[in-house]
Design an enzyme around this catalytic site. Structure first.
Site: not given
Ligand code: CO
Length: 217
Positions: A42, A44, A46, A98, A101
């Protein structure tokens, strides 16, 4: 521009630190990359791929998009996959989602965010397909977590179903596809027990890992 000064300063410190620890680090990487792993994760912020598996530059080939989706008409993802499998000859493809998400959550709740809603549509379809199974979980957080896991498993299945991976297996190439999920709250990866190295076991591995019939598309 001034806002980015810190990033450029950080970069100079990082590069200097790498050379201090290993004087030949960059010159060694210039010659060629030979990663053993392809990471599909992803976008993301993080979930920084190299960092969470402790790999330096040169050891992880990476493709990231919103909610780690593998679409059979996405030339960006397919090009990364083809290059990784046929040119770099990676041995492992790790599809990593994750918990928490935002893309999965938006699809799950049917939130309207714009263009990205179309990108996330396969996850909405997945949630509808497995609605009965998800609704048996008592807590909303458990349903959300499970949908994050199901999304990873579905995308790993889709990797296995690409012509790129199937032709590699037909050639006898050593290549395994894995499904992992990362916890934002503890920084730990979980193996979702999907590990496929040939065409024959693809569908049965998915059904065993998920406990449900594999979707046909
Ligand atoms: Co995500």
């Amino acid at each position: 521009m001034n806002d980015l000064r810190d990033l450029l300063d950080n970069n100079r410190r990082w590069a200097a630190g790498m050379v201090t620890r290993s004087p030949d680090f960059f010159s060694g990487l210039v010659a060629q990359q030979a990663p053993r792993y392809l990471w599909i994760g992803c976008s993301d912020s993080r979930v920084p791929a190299n960092e969470i598996v402790g790999l330096p530059p040169g050891e992880l080939f990476v493709h990231r998009n919103v909610a780690n989706i593998v679409m059979h008409n996405d030339f960006s993802c397919l090009s990364v996959l083809q290059y990784a499998v046929e040119v770099l000859e990676v041995e492992h493809i790790i599809v990593c989602g994750h918990y928490g998400c935002g893309g999965v959550q938006a699809a799950w709740e049917g939130r309207q965010l714009g263009l990205v809603d179309n990108w996330l549509r396969p996850i909405r379809d997945l949630a509808l397909r497995y609605r009965d199974v998800l609704s048996q979980l008592p807590e909303p957080s458990q349903r959300f977590d499970r949908l994050c896991e199901l999304n990873v498993l579905l995308q790993a299945l889709r990797v296995c179903r690409t012509t790129i991976v199937q032709q590699a297996w037909d050639r006898g190439q050593d290549l395994t596809v894995h499904a992992w999920v990362y916890g934002l709250t503890d920084g730990l990866l979980r193996d979702l027990d999907f590990s496929v190295s040939d065409v024959a076991s693809t569908e049965t591995e998915f059904e065993r890992a998920v406990g449900l019939d594999a979707p046909r598309t």
